[in-house]
Design a protein around this motif. Structure first.
Motif, PDB file in Angstrom:
ATOM      1  N   GLU A 113     -15.484  29.415  21.802  1.00 48.77           N
ATOM      2  CA  GLU A 113     -15.553  29.648  20.362  1.00 48.77           C
ATOM      3  C   GLU A 113     -16.488  28.637  19.699  1.00 48.77           C
ATOM      4  O   GLU A 113     -16.519  27.464  20.065  1.00 48.77           O
ATOM      5  N   ASP A 114     -17.257  29.098  18.739  1.00 54.98           N
ATOM      6  CA  ASP A 114     -18.198  28.231  18.039  1.00 54.98           C
ATOM      7  C   ASP A 114     -17.454  27.159  17.256  1.00 54.98           C
ATOM      8  O   ASP A 114     -16.365  27.391  16.727  1.00 54.98           O
ATOM      9  N   GLU A 115     -18.046  25.967  17.214  1.00 56.29           N
ATOM     10  CA  GLU A 115     -17.506  24.876  16.396  1.00 56.29           C
ATOM     11  C   GLU A 115     -18.650  24.313  15.553  1.00 56.29           C
ATOM     12  O   GLU A 115     -19.596  23.739  16.091  1.00 56.29           O
ATOM     13  N   SER A 116     -18.566  24.506  14.260  1.00 56.23           N
ATOM     14  CA  SER A 116     -19.596  23.992  13.364  1.00 56.23           C
ATOM     15  C   SER A 116     -18.937  23.597  12.050  1.00 56.23           C
ATOM     16  O   SER A 116     -17.797  23.979  11.764  1.00 56.23           O
ATOM     17  N   ARG A 155     -23.311  20.244  13.789  1.00 55.03           N
ATOM     18  CA  ARG A 155     -22.691  20.451  15.094  1.00 55.03           C
ATOM     19  C   ARG A 155     -22.767  19.161  15.906  1.00 55.03           C
ATOM     20  O   ARG A 155     -23.676  18.348  15.725  1.00 55.03           O
ATOM     21  N   ARG A 160     -22.371  23.974  24.359  1.00 51.53           N
ATOM     22  CA  ARG A 160     -21.029  24.483  24.627  1.00 51.53           C
ATOM     23  C   ARG A 160     -20.968  25.158  25.992  1.00 51.53           C
ATOM     24  O   ARG A 160     -19.945  25.126  26.666  1.00 51.53           O
TER      25      ARG A 160
END
Length: 239
Positions: A113-116, A155, A160
């Motif tokens: 899952e994206d983390e920003s 980020r 990732r």
């Protein structure tokens, strides 16, 4: 002192140890897929070992002490097994290897899952919540060293995809340091990465060459308890 960080980390995370032990020459590298090192694959243990040996070769260093935290501890063990003549002594800070495969699958899926973050402050707050036991000044240092604006958001400076690969590498059967190598293992009592079974395997191979010194801390033990971690490293190296 060749220092190998864990997943999502970077070489400058070892700054609390380098400042506590300034009389030693520290090489805090960014692993492949992290920080300012190349992000291109492969991201397996063999490549990380090859990268570490490349650093030593480029600097003309025949033999060094190696410090590894978490996944960096796994790399350190595999480095010592692949090139025992290059490693003088081994310091393993809550190393992560031989972890449960199902747990690693679930963790890898979560990591996809994206983390920003919309701004630096949001990233700082999130890191402070995740590192509740880490002093605020070290959280600030992490933001300063490891956060960047990329793809329209803030980020952390790592790939990732490389992190997903690393969880799979940590599910490999747990290797132990080679016989005859002076080693200290520093388990974090508030984490569950280091198992008694693996410690028993290490004792069987290393015998009197092994020292085990737990720290009452979470997995980020050398950030949570930097003075205690530095004292353990210093005592071990001076023994």
């Amino acid at each position: 002192m060749l220092a190998l960080h864990g997943v999502t980390g970077h070489g400058l995370r070892f700054r609390p140890l380098t400042e506590a032990l300034p009389h030693r020459r520290w090489l805090g590298v960014d692993l492949r897929g992290h920080g300012r090192s190349p992000w291109v694959p492969p991201w397996n243990l063999e490549q990380h070992v090859a990268d570490a040996l490349g650093v030593l070769d480029d600097l003309g260093l025949d033999r060094v002490d190696v410090v590894g935290h978490s996944f960096g501890g796994a790399i350190a063990v595999h480095l010592a097994r692949a090139a025992p003549e290059r490693v003088r002594r081994l310091v393993l800070l809550d190393p992560a290897l031989g972890l449960d495969a199902q747990d690693m699958l679930e963790t890898a899926e979560e990591t996809r899952e994206d983390e920003s973050f919309p701004d630096r402050e949001s990233a700082r707050v999130a890191k402070a919540e995740g590192w509740a036991a880490v002093p605020a000044e070290l959280v600030e240092a992490e933001v300063e060293a490891h956060l960047e604006q990329r793809d329209g958001a803030w980020r952390w400076r790592y790939s990732r995809a490389s992190i997903v690969a690393a969880w799979g590498e940590m599910a490999r059967p747990a290797a132990v340091p080679p016989a005859g190598l002076r080693t200290v293992i520093v388990p974090a009592t508030k984490a569950d990465f280091v198992t008694e079974a693996w410690l028993a395997d290490c004792r069987a191979v290393l015998g009197d060459e092994l020292t085990v010194v737990p720290i009452d801390a979470g997995h980020m033990l050398y950030l949570e308890q930097p003075a205690e971690a530095a004292a353990i490293v210093e005592r071990f190296l001076d023994a």
